[in-house]
Design a protein around this motif. Structure first.
Motif, PDB file in Angstrom:
ATOM      1  N   PHE A 186       0.834  -1.211   0.000  1.00  0.00           N
ATOM      2  CA  PHE A 186       0.000   0.000   0.000  1.00  0.00           C
ATOM      3  C   PHE A 186       0.868   1.260   0.000  1.00  0.00           C
ATOM      4  O   PHE A 186       0.633   2.195  -0.780  1.00  0.00           O
ATOM      5  CB  PHE A 186      -0.928  -0.005   1.212  1.00  0.00           C
ATOM      6  CG  PHE A 186      -1.679   1.281   1.397  1.00  0.00           C
ATOM      7  CD1 PHE A 186      -2.806   1.571   0.641  1.00  0.00           C
ATOM      8  CD2 PHE A 186      -1.248   2.235   2.323  1.00  0.00           C
ATOM      9  CE1 PHE A 186      -3.496   2.773   0.795  1.00  0.00           C
ATOM     10  CE2 PHE A 186      -1.923   3.439   2.478  1.00  0.00           C
ATOM     11  CZ  PHE A 186      -3.048   3.703   1.713  1.00  0.00           C
ATOM     12  N   PHE A 187       1.861   1.309   0.869  1.00  0.00           N
ATOM     13  CA  PHE A 187       2.694   2.506   0.942  1.00  0.00           C
ATOM     14  C   PHE A 187       3.587   2.653  -0.286  1.00  0.00           C
ATOM     15  O   PHE A 187       3.906   3.777  -0.691  1.00  0.00           O
ATOM     16  CB  PHE A 187       3.518   2.498   2.232  1.00  0.00           C
ATOM     17  CG  PHE A 187       2.733   2.978   3.425  1.00  0.00           C
ATOM     18  CD1 PHE A 187       2.709   4.315   3.762  1.00  0.00           C
ATOM     19  CD2 PHE A 187       1.988   2.087   4.191  1.00  0.00           C
ATOM     20  CE1 PHE A 187       1.968   4.777   4.838  1.00  0.00           C
ATOM     21  CE2 PHE A 187       1.242   2.533   5.269  1.00  0.00           C
ATOM     22  CZ  PHE A 187       1.226   3.880   5.592  1.00  0.00           C
ATOM     23  N   ALA A 188       3.969   1.543  -0.892  1.00  0.00           N
ATOM     24  CA  ALA A 188       4.725   1.627  -2.142  1.00  0.00           C
ATOM     25  C   ALA A 188       3.879   2.280  -3.234  1.00  0.00           C
ATOM     26  O   ALA A 188       4.352   3.148  -3.984  1.00  0.00           O
ATOM     27  CB  ALA A 188       5.175   0.236  -2.578  1.00  0.00           C
ATOM     28  N   ARG A 189       2.624   1.890  -3.325  1.00  0.00           N
ATOM     29  CA  ARG A 189       1.722   2.491  -4.317  1.00  0.00           C
ATOM     30  C   ARG A 189       1.465   3.969  -3.997  1.00  0.00           C
ATOM     31  O   ARG A 189       1.388   4.807  -4.903  1.00  0.00           O
ATOM     32  CB  ARG A 189       0.405   1.721  -4.357  1.00  0.00           C
ATOM     33  CG  ARG A 189       0.529   0.328  -4.975  1.00  0.00           C
ATOM     34  CD  ARG A 189      -0.796  -0.415  -4.904  1.00  0.00           C
ATOM     35  NE  ARG A 189      -0.715  -1.722  -5.564  1.00  0.00           N
ATOM     36  CZ  ARG A 189      -1.682  -2.629  -5.535  1.00  0.00           C
ATOM     37  NH1 ARG A 189      -2.816  -2.363  -4.883  1.00  0.00           N
ATOM     38  NH2 ARG A 189      -1.529  -3.783  -6.148  1.00  0.00           N
TER      39      ARG A 189
ATOM     40  N   HIS B 214       6.202  -1.712  -9.435  1.00  0.00           N
ATOM     41  CA  HIS B 214       6.103  -3.049  -8.843  1.00  0.00           C
ATOM     42  C   HIS B 214       7.468  -3.725  -8.700  1.00  0.00           C
ATOM     43  O   HIS B 214       7.780  -4.300  -7.647  1.00  0.00           O
ATOM     44  CB  HIS B 214       5.175  -3.924  -9.690  1.00  0.00           C
ATOM     45  CG  HIS B 214       4.922  -5.275  -9.086  1.00  0.00           C
ATOM     46  ND1 HIS B 214       4.187  -5.455  -7.932  1.00  0.00           N
ATOM     47  CD2 HIS B 214       5.341  -6.524  -9.482  1.00  0.00           C
ATOM     48  CE1 HIS B 214       4.149  -6.749  -7.628  1.00  0.00           C
ATOM     49  NE2 HIS B 214       4.832  -7.413  -8.551  1.00  0.00           N
ATOM     50  N   ALA B 215       8.275  -3.658  -9.736  1.00  0.00           N
ATOM     51  CA  ALA B 215       9.588  -4.309  -9.697  1.00  0.00           C
ATOM     52  C   ALA B 215      10.468  -3.702  -8.607  1.00  0.00           C
ATOM     53  O   ALA B 215      11.137  -4.423  -7.848  1.00  0.00           O
ATOM     54  CB  ALA B 215      10.272  -4.189 -11.061  1.00  0.00           C
TER      55      ALA B 215
ATOM     56  N   ILE C  82       9.990   2.593   2.264  1.00  0.00           N
ATOM     57  CA  ILE C  82       9.707   1.841   1.043  1.00  0.00           C
ATOM     58  C   ILE C  82      10.051   2.623  -0.216  1.00  0.00           C
ATOM     59  O   ILE C  82      10.391   2.043  -1.249  1.00  0.00           O
ATOM     60  CB  ILE C  82       8.224   1.378   1.017  1.00  0.00           C
ATOM     61  CG1 ILE C  82       7.982   0.318  -0.068  1.00  0.00           C
ATOM     62  CG2 ILE C  82       7.287   2.556   0.862  1.00  0.00           C
ATOM     63  CD1 ILE C  82       8.628  -1.007   0.206  1.00  0.00           C
ATOM     64  N   HIS C  83      10.004   3.957  -0.163  1.00  0.00           N
ATOM     65  CA  HIS C  83      10.292   4.772  -1.346  1.00  0.00           C
ATOM     66  C   HIS C  83      11.714   5.341  -1.337  1.00  0.00           C
ATOM     67  O   HIS C  83      12.034   6.262  -2.082  1.00  0.00           O
ATOM     68  CB  HIS C  83       9.274   5.911  -1.469  1.00  0.00           C
ATOM     69  CG  HIS C  83       9.254   6.851  -0.293  1.00  0.00           C
ATOM     70  ND1 HIS C  83       9.013   6.435   0.990  1.00  0.00           N
ATOM     71  CD2 HIS C  83       9.442   8.195  -0.214  1.00  0.00           C
ATOM     72  CE1 HIS C  83       9.050   7.474   1.810  1.00  0.00           C
ATOM     73  NE2 HIS C  83       9.321   8.554   1.102  1.00  0.00           N
TER      74      HIS C  83
END
Length: 301
Positions: free
Chosen positions: A99-102, A108-109, A150-151
Motif C-alpha cells: 500500500f505505501f509503495a503504491r 512493482h519491480a 519503502i520509497h
C-alpha cells in the motif's frame, strides 16, 4: 548541503507558544536526536519539519526545499513515522508495504526489490502474511519504519519510535537506525529517553519549547559545572528529606536506589562525616560522573 536547516522557528497554538526561536542543522548521514520530556515541543517540531503543521515565524529548509512553499516536494522525499502507530491493523505486513509503495508511486519491480531489502534488516519476512494488528509492539514499530522507507527517502523523521517498546526491541530498533545511517540515510529522531541520546551524533535538548542545549552528547556532558555525588540509604525517602535541609531540593534527584546531589563545591570529608553523624542511615556518599539525564535535569533548572 544540510539535509535540514531550521532558523528561528516559532510555533503557537493560540496564545500558547509551543516552540520559540528554535535553530538546528542536520548534516547528511547523521542521526540527530530531539531530546526532551512530554510537553517539550518534540512532536510540534517533527510535524513542522514534515510540513504537517504551519509555523508563525522562522524558516525550515528540508533537502533544499522550503517547508512553507514546497511541501509537495518535501513529502515525496522524506519518510515519516508518527508518534502513534498509524498503519492499517486489518492488513498484513506485506499488504501494508504494498500500500505505501503504491502511495509513493514505487513501481512493482522496485517495490519487490525494496521489500526484500527491508525484510532483511527488519526480519519480518516470516510474518509477511500476519495481520498487523496481531504483531508485537516491537514488530509493529519495525513495520512502520519499513513503510516509511519503502520509497527510499533521503531523510526519515521518527517521532518517539521506541516509546512503550520493550528493552530488547529498543536495542534492535537502534541497531537498524545505525545500519540506515551507514547506508547514507539521514535520521531525525525524538525521544524522552535520555539513555538514547548517546546513540545520536548530535542532539538538541528541548524544554517548554525552547532549546536549552545543543551539540554532541559528549560536548553537552563536558559542559557540566560543579560536583555530583551518589548517596545511598536503606530509607531513601528519609534521606531525601534530610538532604533537603542541607543542600536544597533543587540540587537533589532520585535515581532508582540512590540520590544524586549536585554541589557547586567539593564536599569535604568533614561535612560527609557530620551528615552521617546526624543521619546514621546514610550508607555512602561518593563522587560520580554525570550522565545525560543529570545534565538535562540541571539545565532545566
Amino acid at each position: 548541503m544540510n539535509v535540514l536547516k531550521i532558523k528561528e522557528l516559532s510555533v503557537r497554538y493560540g496564545s500558547v507558544e509551543a516552540l520559540s526561536e528554535v535553530d538546528l542543522e542536520v548534516q547528511p548521514a547523521m542521526v540527530y536526536g530531539i531530546i526532551g520530556p512530554d510537553g517539550a515541543g518534540k512532536t510540534t517540531l517533527m510535524r513542522s519539519i514534515c510540513t504537517l503543521l504551519p509555523y508563525q515565524e522562522g524558516s525550515i529548509e528540508v533537502l533544499g526545499y522550503d517547508a512553507a512553499s514546497q511541501a509537495k516536494e518535501i513529502r515525496a522525499r522524506i519518510g515519516y513515522m508518527p508518534q502513534r502507530f498509524s498503519l492499517y491493523q486489518d492488513l498484513s505486513v506485506q499488504q501494508n508495504l504494498r500500500f505505501f509503495a503504491r502511495l509513493f508511486k514505487v513501481n512493482h519491480a522496485e517495490m519487490l526489490k525494496r521489500r526484500e531489502q527491508l525484510y532483511k534488516f527488519s526480519r519480518l519476512e516470516p510474518f509477511a502474511k500476519r495481520l498487523t494488528g496481531n504483531l508485537s509492539g516491537g514488530m509493529k514499530q519495525k513495520l512502520a519504519l519499513s513503510c516509511a522507507l519503502i520509497h527510499t527517502p533521503e531523510l526519515i523523521i521518527l517521532d518517539e519510535p521506541t516509546f512503550g517498546v520493550d528493552p530488547v526491541s529498543r536495542v534492535e530498533f537502534w541497531q537498524i537506525l545505525h545500519q540506515l545511517k551507514a547506508d547514507g540515510i539521514s535520521i531525525v529522531v525524538s525521544t524522552p529517553y535520555m539513555d538514547e541520546a548517546s546513540q545520536c551524533d548530535k542532539i538538541v535538548l528541548l524544554h517548554k519549547g525552547r532549546v536549552i542545549g545543543q551539540g554532541s552528547p559528549a560536548e553537552i556532558i563536558s559542559g557540566w559545572k560543579g560536583k555530583l555525588y551518589s548517596l545511598t540509604s536503606r530509607d531513601l525517602q528519609k534521606l531525601y528529606a534530610f538532604l533537603q535541609t542541607k543542600a536544597g531540593k533543587d540540587n537533589l534527584q532520585l535515581f532508582g536506589s540512590e540520590i544524586h546531589l549536585f554541589s557547586e563545591q567539593e564536599l569535604s570529608s568533614d561535612k560527609i562525616a557530620d551528615w552521617q553523624s546526624e543521619f546514621p542511615e546514610l550508607e555512602s556518599c561518593v563522587e560520580i560522573k554525570p550522565g545525560m539525564e543529570d545534565v538535562f535535569l540541571r539545565m532545566m533548572q
